[in-house]
Design an enzyme around this catalytic site. Sequence first.
Site, PDB file in Angstrom:
ATOM      1  N   LYS A  53      -5.948  11.782 -10.979  1.00 46.44           N
ATOM      2  CA  LYS A  53      -5.178  11.012  -9.996  1.00 46.44           C
ATOM      3  C   LYS A  53      -6.094   9.921  -9.457  1.00 46.44           C
ATOM      4  O   LYS A  53      -7.170  10.207  -8.918  1.00 46.44           O
ATOM      5  CB  LYS A  53      -4.728  11.951  -8.861  1.00 46.44           C
ATOM      6  N   THR A 108      -5.426   1.525  -3.477  1.00 45.41           N
ATOM      7  CA  THR A 108      -4.246   0.707  -3.245  1.00 45.41           C
ATOM      8  C   THR A 108      -4.184   0.293  -1.786  1.00 45.41           C
ATOM      9  O   THR A 108      -3.772  -0.830  -1.461  1.00 45.41           O
ATOM     10  CB  THR A 108      -2.973   1.469  -3.637  1.00 45.41           C
ATOM     11  N   ALA A 109      -4.579   1.185  -0.889  1.00 44.88           N
ATOM     12  CA  ALA A 109      -4.576   0.855   0.536  1.00 44.88           C
ATOM     13  C   ALA A 109      -5.418  -0.390   0.798  1.00 44.88           C
ATOM     14  O   ALA A 109      -4.985  -1.312   1.509  1.00 44.88           O
ATOM     15  CB  ALA A 109      -5.107   2.033   1.344  1.00 44.88           C
ATOM     16  N   HIS A 152      -2.250   8.864   3.835  1.00 41.19           N
ATOM     17  CA  HIS A 152      -1.841  10.265   3.837  1.00 41.19           C
ATOM     18  C   HIS A 152      -1.358  10.728   5.217  1.00 41.19           C
ATOM     19  O   HIS A 152      -0.636  10.026   5.907  1.00 41.19           O
ATOM     20  CB  HIS A 152      -2.968  11.157   3.321  1.00 41.19           C
TER      21      HIS A 152
END
Length: 277
Positions: A53, A108-109, A152
């Site tokens: 991941k 990505t953040a 998250h």
Amino acid sequence: MNIAYSPCPNDTFVFHAWAHGLIEGAPALDVTYADIDKTNQWSAKGEGPEVMKISFAALPWVLDEYALIPCGGALGRGCGPLVLTKEGVDEPSFLSGKTVAVPSEKSTAYLLFRLWAAQQVPGDVGEIIVMPFHEIMPAVRDGKIDAGLVIHEARFTYGEYGLHMMTDLGNWWEEDTGLPIPLGAIIAKRSLDVSSITKWIRESVDYAWENPEASQDYVMKHAQEMSVDVAKSHIDLYVNGFTRDLGEDGFKAIESLLGRAAEEGFVPKFDLELLRK
């Protein structure tokens, strides 16, 4: 088969069935629990497990060697990263010259933050510090950094630290593009049977939805002391239809994010068709 994913509830929920031998015909998994910054680094170096991941933002560095699996990842709406400050400021100009902590340089953040800041922050943001995501909110609270980019379950808990949300980058992205937010991707070495891996992950997702209580002990064992309610909210937010199948909207979102980032010079230019191969 070797695999690395985070200990976050969405990943443990998705992979519970396969990790516990409940998917017929699937090989046993040797699981490494790793922060997304570690898997981004491993994949860029061609190291680490065969299946991982990683951040969608890290894909341009790895697609020659790894295939994007069209399921198992995190992509959706209303689930984007947040920019937090200790002060109750809403103006992006506050970040000019300030120190900002991010969970990974290839996350990505952070890519969304860079695209947003290029539009919204006059001048340059100051120093960027990479920090494990669970350390970011305490650092903002304690005044060690000026702002933090969080992901998250932090979107459910930042109020407990007395922090203020400057912006929701997911909302900005959705308003700017009309597309969902690509966050975490599952990749596999191209030398593997990618179609079978896709099938097994999809069956693991289906099992999780059909047996939602079965994974609870496993999820909470790795949930980093969050409550059952927060873990459930985390799963409800990040595990959705795109987790089972990226579909056309999912691929369009990924292509838009990485295409725009390549134009800005934030990621290397690459063949977008590799995302679907």
